[in-house]
Design a protein around this motif. Structure first.
Motif, short mmCIF file in Angstrom:
data_model
loop_
_atom_site.label_atom_id
_atom_site.label_comp_id
_atom_site.label_asym_id
_atom_site.label_seq_id
_atom_site.Cartn_x
_atom_site.Cartn_y
_atom_site.Cartn_z
N VAL A 108 0.85 -1.20 0.00
CA VAL A 108 0.00 0.00 0.00
C VAL A 108 0.88 1.25 0.00
O VAL A 108 2.00 1.24 0.50
N ASN A 109 0.35 2.30 -0.57
CA ASN A 109 1.09 3.57 -0.67
C ASN A 109 0.81 4.48 0.52
O ASN A 109 -0.33 4.59 0.98
N VAL A 110 1.87 5.16 0.99
CA VAL A 110 1.74 6.18 2.04
C VAL A 110 2.38 7.46 1.52
O VAL A 110 3.61 7.59 1.52
N PRO A 111 1.58 8.42 1.03
CA PRO A 111 2.14 9.66 0.49
C PRO A 111 2.69 10.57 1.59
O PRO A 111 2.55 10.31 2.78
N ASN A 164 3.22 -9.21 5.59
CA ASN A 164 2.30 -9.33 4.45
C ASN A 164 1.65 -8.00 4.06
O ASN A 164 0.89 -7.95 3.09
N LEU A 165 1.91 -6.97 4.84
CA LEU A 165 1.37 -5.64 4.52
C LEU A 165 2.56 -4.71 4.28
O LEU A 165 3.11 -4.13 5.20
N HIS A 166 2.99 -4.62 3.02
CA HIS A 166 4.15 -3.79 2.67
C HIS A 166 3.73 -2.32 2.60
O HIS A 166 2.63 -2.00 2.15
N ILE A 167 4.65 -1.48 3.01
CA ILE A 167 4.37 -0.03 3.05
C ILE A 167 5.31 0.67 2.08
O ILE A 167 6.54 0.59 2.21
N GLU A 168 4.73 1.36 1.10
CA GLU A 168 5.53 2.08 0.10
C GLU A 168 5.55 3.57 0.41
O GLU A 168 4.49 4.20 0.57
N ILE A 169 6.76 4.11 0.52
CA ILE A 169 6.91 5.56 0.69
C ILE A 169 7.77 6.08 -0.45
O ILE A 169 8.64 5.37 -0.96
N GLY A 206 8.11 -5.39 12.06
CA GLY A 206 7.93 -6.49 11.12
C GLY A 206 7.41 -6.10 9.75
O GLY A 206 7.19 -6.96 8.89
N PHE A 207 7.19 -4.81 9.52
CA PHE A 207 6.69 -4.36 8.22
C PHE A 207 7.84 -4.25 7.22
O PHE A 207 8.97 -3.91 7.59
N TYR A 208 7.53 -4.50 5.94
CA TYR A 208 8.46 -4.22 4.85
C TYR A 208 8.20 -2.79 4.39
O TYR A 208 7.08 -2.44 4.03
N VAL A 209 9.25 -1.96 4.40
CA VAL A 209 9.12 -0.58 3.96
C VAL A 209 9.88 -0.41 2.66
O VAL A 209 11.10 -0.62 2.60
#
Length: 765
Positions: free
Chosen positions: A606-609, A635-640, A663-666
């Protein structure tokens, strides 16, 4: 004889009149809520029968009846002295803890004395009455006192003495201003006792002190409940008025100043002396402001005191009683400190701290005031900003960037006229509202060229973008006009050969379209018009590893809307966070569903602007989703984007690191589109890199871009960072990335974004 009868009749009539007054006072006291009520009522209730008994005694010709009523009178003096003593204890507060014991003790003694006086009607052991005559031969009853009568007198005078002692002690102990509370009652009481002593010793035909008993009761009632409280109130009000910072002046019905406190005297003095005529003239200055005589009004005024300007709130009011004017007053409340503080706070609230010019709020307020006064005809609104201002900070440092902003403010000040209003709206964005005749494009550009000298860098060309809106007499708010000018500027933000853009009907339609979409957005969320789409992320073998969550708007009237048609609008209006949180929540629910179906290693990205990252508690938001839906953070990747890190690296780094520890993938999205990508990669330990579409497209076209792309992929692989190439639109791009040893791919060439149901069907196969 006739004269004596007249005197006796006058005495009796006076007594009856006094009894009536005492009855009325008793009824009055009964209704009042006064702490001395019970004491005073008891004194009055004893005083009335005592006076009545003595007057009946005067009328008696029978010896036995005369003795009986005289005995009743003496009984009354016992209890009158007792209740005066109890009143003194309550009134002074001395011996208050012993009041009950004193009351019981003296009540017993008075009871015995009362019994003895009633027995005296038979035995005459305390006193007897004898007929006596004056020199003129007038007959009256005289007293022949026995020993026990003097015991009665002693009891009375013991209680009288205790009363006087209590009052004297209170006078001694009280502050000067409070002594009057006790002095008046003590003097009145002593006068009655002295008169009583004289009547006793001379054995007068009329005991004048009897009337004074009633007068004393009435005096105590009036003095303790009205006279003293009223005097104290006047004194306290005078004391308060003289120490108050507010100036107070009172005028009679003819306008003469009858009172002024200390502060008022300071304001209306002449050569160090208060001049009532100055106060009266000041009152006359405001009296015409009253619409009706009964009304008051409030205004503001200022005086110079010792060379300093003082500000006051002026309150003027006419006072009346029973619809009759009795005078007026003026109060001047000194608000100088509040005024100065308000002006300072207002300045801070309406001015930019860096440049000293108006800020956004101050600008809109001032322009709205000018519009209300002058309208908009002949005026123009400008919105200016520096193209790619962030590059200045990155290339030359924030200090140079600040100098550019300050120079921009100085140029606007030079350009302005008397009716021009200008402000720094935010960052490098400025606004200017002025008359159309004062605006000349070429002249304005010449001023702006001066800003280039601040940089003194021949390799960088500073460029302005100016949006212009002409209201043509339409009454609109400053905010609306600025938004239109800003919208015009946005149309040329990427057109480097243009500086000016004018707002027109096309932009109006665009603005109306945006507003309509915004109005529909909340309902779109609630009614599930917003749908989540998933675009697969695949490896070299075509296996689905995960998917990026995207949004589509199935509008009931406009049809199917892709992100390009509404994302930018939501960002501009500050509503993007609602869409983002909806997608995050939907993704978490879907991951929970997949886990229940046995799909546990598939992730959603998911995207985080920028705005979400800094205006929402991202860590709290995502950890809540993990806890609520019991899903694996990995399993919930965070895109910045790189812009998030560039905005405030230290803060972004801290938040992202915290998420990784949870534990998040950033992932860094659009990598390669910024100006500090490699340096950022050195400092920030990203979980994934998503190479931007623009870098991929240029790499196909130029050898230099291909070499850079291959270096980035190899470097990321060496650092143990997964590389995902997004936005792949052709086989040529795919082959290029495959040759660069990229492991994961995403783009329409491979698979277009799909609704969740279709994606799940593809996933199952």
């Amino acid at each position: 004889m006739i004269f004596f009868d007249f005197i006796r009749a006058s005495f009796i009539i006076t007594s009856i009149f006094l009894i009536v007054i005492l009855v009325l006072l008793s009824a009055y006291m009964y209704k009042k809520n006064n702490e001395y009520k019970s004491y005073i009522i008891r004194i009055i209730c004893v005083g009335i029968p005592s006076i009545a008994a003595y007057n009946i005694f005067l009328l008696q010709g029978s010896h036995n009846l005369a003795v009986f009523f005289d005995s009743l009178f003496f009984v009354g003096t016992d209890w009158l002295a007792l209740f005066m003593c109890i009143f003194a204890i309550g009134y002074t507060g001395i011996l208050l803890e012993y009041k009950k014991k004193i009351l019981i003790c003296f009540s017993i003694l008075c009871g015995f004395d009362t019994l003895s006086l009633f027995i005296n009607n038979v035995t005459y052991h305390m006193f007897d009455l004898v007929l006596m005559s004056t020199k003129s031969g007038i007959m009256y009853w005289g007293n022949d006192f026995g020993f026990l009568h003097y015991v009665h007198l002693s009891l009375c005078y013991v209680m009288v003495s205790l009363t006087c002692i209590l009052l004297v002690i209170s006078i001694h102990k009280s502050p000067v201003v409070c002594k009057v509370k006790y002095i008046g009652i003590l003097i009145a009481y002593i006068v009655v006792i002295i008169v009583n002593c004289i009547c006793y010793s001379v054995n007068l035909s009329f005991d004048i002190s009897v009337i004074l008993y009633g007068v004393l009761a009435g005096f105590i009632c009036y003095y303790s409940t009205y006279t003293y409280p009223h005097k104290m109130l006047i004194q306290l009000l005078k004391s308060i008025n003289d120490t108050a910072s507010d100036a107070m002046m009172y005028f009679d019905d003819e306008g003469k100043c009858i009172y002024a406190n200390k502060r008022a005297k300071e304001l209306f003095e002449n050569n160090g002396k208060f001049e009532p005529c100055l106060a009266e003239a000041y009152k006359d200055k405001w009296k015409d402001e009253l619409i009706e005589e009964s009304l008051s009004f409030s205004t503001e005024d200022c005086f110079k005191i010792n060379g300093r300007e003082h500000h006051f709130v002026v309150e003027y009011k006419n006072d009346s009683y029973s619809n009759q004017k009795i005078g007026s007053y003026i109060k001047l409340q000194d608000i100088t400190e509040d005024y100065v503080s308000y002006r300072k706070e207002k300045y801070i609230a309406t001015h930019d701290t860096m440049t000293g010019v108006l800020n956004r709020n101050g600008f809109f307020d001032e322009v709205d005031k000018l519009i209300e006064e002058k309208g908009t005809f002949g005026y123009i609104m400008l919105s200016s900003n520096i193209r790619d201002f962030k590059m200045i900070n990155e290339m030359f440092g924030e200090k140079i960037g600040d100098e550019v902003i300050l120079k921009q403010a100085g140029i606007l000040k030079t350009f302005s006229h008397s009716t021009t209003i200008y402000a720094r709206i935010c960052d490098d964005k400025y606004a200017l509202y002025t008359k159309r005749e004062y605006f000349n494009e070429k002249e304005f550009l010449e001023y702006m060229k001066l800003m280039q000298k601040v940089l003194d860098k021949p390799l960088y060309q500073l460029r302005l973008v100016v949006g212009v809106y002409q209201p043509q007499g339409r009454i609109e708010s400053a905010q609306t006009m600025y938004d239109k000018a800003l919208l015009a500027a946005a149309q040329i933000s990427t057109k480097y050969n243009e500086t000016y853009a004018y707002y027109d009907t096309i932009l109006m339609e665009k603005l109306m379209n945006e507003n309509a979409l915004i109005d529909d957005f909340e309902e779109a969320i609630d009614s599930n018009q917003i749908e989540m789409y998933l675009q697969p992320i695949v490896d070299k073998n075509g296996k689905y590893c995960g998917a990026e969550a995207l949004s589509r708007w199935n509008h009931p009237k406009r049809g199917f809307l892709v992100p390009q048609e509404f994302i930018e609008i939501l960002e501009k209006k500050g509503l993007i966070y609602q869409l983002d949180t909806f997608i995050w929540e939907t993704s978490a629910k879907l991951l929970r569903k997949w886990a229940d179906e046995g799909i546990k290693d598939h992730y959603i990205s998911v995207n985080v602007p920028v705005k979400d990252f800094f205006y929402i508690d991202i860590y709290k938001a995502f950890t809540r989703l993990v806890e609520t839906y019991d899903i694996e953070p990995k399993n919930l990747h965070i895109e910045i984007t790189e812009h998030v890190l560039m905005s405030d690296f230290s803060r972004a780094y801290a938040i992202a690191s915290k998420l990784q520890k949870a534990g998040f993938y950033v992932a860094i999205d659009d990598f390669g589109n910024g100006y500090s990508s490699l340096n950022m990669l050195k400092d920030f330990h990203a979980s994934e890199l998503k190479i931007g579409m623009s870098l991929i497209q240029t790499s196909v076209q130029t050898e230099r871009s291909r070499v850079i792309l291959q270096s980035i992929v190899e470097m990321a692989n060496d650092l143990g960072i997964n590389v995902i190439s997004e936005g792949i639109e052709s086989k040529e791009q795919y082959d290029l990335l495959d040759n660069c040893n990229c492991k994961y791919f995403q783009g329409n060439y491979l698979v277009e974004p799909k609704p969740v149901a279709e994606y799940e069907a593809m996933l199952s196969h």
